[in-house]
Scaffold this motif. Structure first.
Motif, PDB file in Angstrom:
ATOM      1  N   LEU A  80       0.847  -1.141  -0.041  1.00 53.21           N
ATOM      2  CA  LEU A  80      -0.031   0.018  -0.084  1.00 53.21           C
ATOM      3  C   LEU A  80       0.760   1.141  -0.076  1.00 53.21           C
ATOM      4  CD1 LEU A  80      -2.758  -1.116   2.375  1.00 53.21           C
ATOM      5  CD2 LEU A  80      -2.952  -0.888  -0.074  1.00 53.21           C
ATOM      6  N   LEU A  81       1.903   1.147   0.870  1.00 53.31           N
ATOM      7  CA  LEU A  81       2.874   2.415   0.972  1.00 53.31           C
ATOM      8  C   LEU A  81       3.618   2.590  -0.648  1.00 53.31           C
ATOM      9  CD1 LEU A  81       3.633   4.658   3.050  1.00 53.31           C
ATOM     10  CD2 LEU A  81       5.732   2.965   3.405  1.00 53.31           C
ATOM     11  N   PHE A  82       4.100   1.712  -1.042  1.00 52.68           N
ATOM     12  CA  PHE A  82       4.522   1.624  -2.380  1.00 52.68           C
ATOM     13  C   PHE A  82       3.472   2.157  -3.480  1.00 52.68           C
ATOM     14  CE2 PHE A  82       5.838  -0.144  -6.562  1.00 52.68           C
ATOM     15  CZ  PHE A  82       6.962   0.100  -6.528  1.00 52.68           C
ATOM     16  N   VAL A  83       2.546   1.942  -3.325  1.00 57.60           N
ATOM     17  CA  VAL A  83       1.596   2.363  -4.381  1.00 57.60           C
ATOM     18  C   VAL A  83       0.922   3.730  -4.225  1.00 57.60           C
ATOM     19  CG1 VAL A  83      -1.271   2.103  -5.037  1.00 57.60           C
ATOM     20  CG2 VAL A  83       0.150   0.154  -4.890  1.00 57.60           C
ATOM     21  N   LEU A  84       1.176   4.212  -2.787  1.00 52.89           N
ATOM     22  CA  LEU A  84       0.925   5.466  -2.715  1.00 52.89           C
ATOM     23  C   LEU A  84       1.954   6.279  -3.048  1.00 52.89           C
ATOM     24  CD1 LEU A  84      -0.933   7.595  -0.684  1.00 52.89           C
ATOM     25  CD2 LEU A  84       0.446   7.216   1.029  1.00 52.89           C
ATOM     26  N   MET A  85       3.124   5.721  -2.830  1.00 52.73           N
ATOM     27  CA  MET A  85       4.447   6.630  -3.351  1.00 52.73           C
ATOM     28  C   MET A  85       4.442   6.582  -4.775  1.00 52.73           C
ATOM     29  SD  MET A  85       8.332   5.595  -2.647  1.00 52.73           S
ATOM     30  CE  MET A  85       8.216   3.944  -3.729  1.00 52.73           C
ATOM     31  N   VAL A  86       4.217   5.546  -5.541  1.00 46.00           N
ATOM     32  CA  VAL A  86       4.149   5.839  -7.033  1.00 46.00           C
ATOM     33  C   VAL A  86       3.078   6.695  -7.476  1.00 46.00           C
ATOM     34  CG1 VAL A  86       3.598   4.391  -9.359  1.00 46.00           C
ATOM     35  CG2 VAL A  86       4.983   3.338  -7.177  1.00 46.00           C
ATOM     36  N   GLY A  87       1.820   6.834  -6.967  1.00 47.15           N
ATOM     37  CA  GLY A  87       0.748   7.754  -7.127  1.00 47.15           C
ATOM     38  C   GLY A  87       1.424   9.210  -6.950  1.00 47.15           C
ATOM     39  N   GLN A  88       1.886   9.225  -5.883  1.00 47.12           N
ATOM     40  CA  GLN A  88       2.247  10.639  -5.326  1.00 47.12           C
ATOM     41  C   GLN A  88       3.382  10.969  -6.438  1.00 47.12           C
ATOM     42  OE1 GLN A  88       2.709  11.462  -1.251  1.00 47.12           O
ATOM     43  NE2 GLN A  88       4.935  12.214  -1.692  1.00 47.12           N
ATOM     44  N   LEU A  89       4.527  10.070  -6.757  1.00 48.10           N
ATOM     45  CA  LEU A  89       5.361  10.698  -7.789  1.00 48.10           C
ATOM     46  C   LEU A  89       4.744  10.832  -9.104  1.00 48.10           C
ATOM     47  CD1 LEU A  89       8.394   7.788  -6.895  1.00 48.10           C
ATOM     48  CD2 LEU A  89       8.451  10.450  -6.552  1.00 48.10           C
ATOM     49  N   ALA A  90       3.806  10.107  -9.508  1.00 51.58           N
ATOM     50  CA  ALA A  90       2.987  10.451 -10.756  1.00 51.58           C
ATOM     51  C   ALA A  90       2.420  11.707 -10.877  1.00 51.58           C
ATOM     52  CB  ALA A  90       2.011   9.448 -10.960  1.00 51.58           C
ATOM     53  N   LEU A  91       2.079  12.295  -9.777  1.00 51.55           N
ATOM     54  CA  LEU A  91       1.185  13.367  -9.485  1.00 51.55           C
ATOM     55  C   LEU A  91       2.237  14.526  -9.572  1.00 51.55           C
ATOM     56  CD1 LEU A  91      -1.133  15.243  -9.134  1.00 51.55           C
ATOM     57  CD2 LEU A  91      -0.781  15.007  -6.402  1.00 51.55           C
ATOM     58  N   VAL A  92       3.473  14.630  -8.876  1.00 52.67           N
ATOM     59  CA  VAL A  92       4.500  15.413  -8.924  1.00 52.67           C
ATOM     60  C   VAL A  92       5.063  15.361 -10.428  1.00 52.67           C
ATOM     61  CG1 VAL A  92       6.885  15.856  -8.254  1.00 52.67           C
ATOM     62  CG2 VAL A  92       5.290  15.086  -6.436  1.00 52.67           C
ATOM     63  N   TYR A 110       3.513  14.802 -13.141  1.00 54.98           N
ATOM     64  CA  TYR A 110       2.386  15.497 -13.920  1.00 54.98           C
ATOM     65  C   TYR A 110       2.670  17.036 -13.830  1.00 54.98           C
ATOM     66  CZ  TYR A 110      -2.167  17.217 -15.258  1.00 54.98           C
ATOM     67  OH  TYR A 110      -3.325  17.832 -15.868  1.00 54.98           O
ATOM     68  N   MET A 111       2.687  17.537 -12.541  1.00 59.72           N
ATOM     69  CA  MET A 111       2.664  18.911 -12.174  1.00 59.72           C
ATOM     70  C   MET A 111       3.934  19.354 -12.709  1.00 59.72           C
ATOM     71  SD  MET A 111       1.702  19.161  -8.262  1.00 59.72           S
ATOM     72  CE  MET A 111       1.984  20.968  -8.251  1.00 59.72           C
ATOM     73  N   LYS A 157       2.600  21.619 -16.312  1.00 57.56           N
ATOM     74  CA  LYS A 157       2.145  22.738 -15.378  1.00 57.56           C
ATOM     75  C   LYS A 157       1.246  23.572 -15.966  1.00 57.56           C
ATOM     76  CE  LYS A 157       4.258  26.601 -13.029  1.00 57.56           C
ATOM     77  NZ  LYS A 157       5.657  27.509 -12.970  1.00 57.56           N
ATOM     78  N   ASP A 158       1.258  23.753 -17.158  1.00 52.98           N
ATOM     79  CA  ASP A 158      -0.006  24.797 -17.834  1.00 52.98           C
ATOM     80  C   ASP A 158      -1.342  24.012 -17.725  1.00 52.98           C
ATOM     81  OD1 ASP A 158       1.940  26.837 -18.506  1.00 52.98           O
ATOM     82  OD2 ASP A 158       2.078  25.801 -20.634  1.00 52.98           O
ATOM     83  N   ILE A 197       7.500  24.536  -4.770  1.00 53.26           N
ATOM     84  CA  ILE A 197       7.567  24.170  -3.167  1.00 53.26           C
ATOM     85  C   ILE A 197       6.826  22.909  -3.056  1.00 53.26           C
ATOM     86  CG2 ILE A 197       6.811  24.866  -1.196  1.00 53.26           C
ATOM     87  CD1 ILE A 197       7.557  27.851  -1.705  1.00 53.26           C
ATOM     88  N   ILE A 198       5.744  22.730  -3.846  1.00 57.37           N
ATOM     89  CA  ILE A 198       4.825  21.501  -3.737  1.00 57.37           C
ATOM     90  C   ILE A 198       5.568  20.530  -4.346  1.00 57.37           C
ATOM     91  CG2 ILE A 198       2.673  20.611  -4.385  1.00 57.37           C
ATOM     92  CD1 ILE A 198       1.387  23.497  -4.379  1.00 57.37           C
ATOM     93  N   LYS A 199       6.153  20.597  -5.224  1.00 55.91           N
ATOM     94  CA  LYS A 199       6.846  19.494  -6.194  1.00 55.91           C
ATOM     95  C   LYS A 199       7.935  18.988  -5.280  1.00 55.91           C
ATOM     96  CE  LYS A 199       6.942  21.927  -9.568  1.00 55.91           C
ATOM     97  NZ  LYS A 199       7.461  22.513 -11.176  1.00 55.91           N
ATOM     98  N   TYR A 200       8.704  19.934  -4.618  1.00 51.33           N
ATOM     99  CA  TYR A 200       9.782  19.620  -3.891  1.00 51.33           C
ATOM    100  C   TYR A 200       9.516  18.962  -2.523  1.00 51.33           C
ATOM    101  CZ  TYR A 200      13.113  21.708  -7.195  1.00 51.33           C
ATOM    102  OH  TYR A 200      13.837  22.070  -8.272  1.00 51.33           O
TER     103      TYR A 200
END
Length: 226
Positions: A88-100, A102-103, A107-108, A191-194
């Motif tokens: 579960l933690l790995f899936v959460l981490m991958v999803g978070q990295l995917a969101l970062v 994407y940002m 960005k636009d 800031i959000i990305k880092y």
């Protein structure tokens, strides 16, 4: 178990205990913000207009679920729970990295989505306190594109004024919330990305710790059975 693995076990337990408390607080605050629901029509309206409390409740529930497996897996020395927590933690981490990511790459497009948030808040505004009021108070802005958006209504919400007790045209914020909100995310996107990368790194450390603990639990039980 060795001293090092025992330390890892208690570190994981304390870490997930804190996370579970955060999850409970998110659920409680989300429930407090959520309007009273008395019928199916109330549920439909709440889902359409109260995305922030719903998001808080869902996020709190996800954090609480993951933390539950982490705490129980560590303190009970359960291989199954520890591995479930790791996955579960790995899936959460991958999803978070995917969101970062994407940002970072889109960005636009991301800023367009933030502008759409204000558009929806404006379309669903009411005379009562709502998310448009929350935006106007927090961002010190007024209306979707400017204070003129309220001119045809003949009044300005108190959230639009620098002094809510003396809400006049002279004290109204001039800038629109859409431009202000988009600029805020534009200026703080780095800031959000880092911060997202730092949190993902912490989650990766937790993932490694959980895998090591699960592997040690399995090997310990194998040696004990022989």
């Amino acid at each position: 178990m060795s001293c090092g693995i025992s330390m890892v076990k208690y570190i994981l337990f304390l870490f997930n205990l804190l996370c579970s408390i955060c999850g409970v607080l998110l659920i409680v605050f989300g429930a407090m913000l959520f309007s009273n629901v008395h019928s199916l029509d109330d549920i439909k309206e709440a889902v359409q207009t109260q995305q922030v409390p719903i998001t808080m409740i869902v996020l709190g529930a996800v954090i609480l679920l993951i933390s539950f497996f982490g705490c129980c897996g560590a303190i009970r020395e359960s291989y199954c729970m520890s591995m479930t927590y790791s996955i579960l933690l790995f899936v959460l981490m991958v999803g978070q990295l995917a969101l970062v990511t994407y940002m970072w790459l889109q960005k636009d497009r991301y800023l367009v989505i933030m502008g759409d948030v204000v558009e929806r808040a404006w379309e669903r505004r009411t005379r009562k306190a709502d998310y448009m009021d929350a935006l106007q108070l927090s961002m010190e802005c007024c209306g979707k594109n400017g204070y003129e958006d309220y001119s045809f209504q003949g009044y300005f919400p108190r959230s639009c004024c620098k002094d809510p007790n003396a809400c006049r045209i002279e004290t109204v914020y001039r800038r629109g919330c859409k431009a202000t909100f988009v600029d805020f995310w534009d200026k703080n996107s780095d800031i959000i990305k880092y911060a997202g990368l730092v949190i993902a790194a912490i989650e990766f450390v937790g993932f490694i710790f959980a895998c090591c603990l699960a592997n040690n639990i399995r090997n310990y039980r194998r040696r004990r059975d022989y």
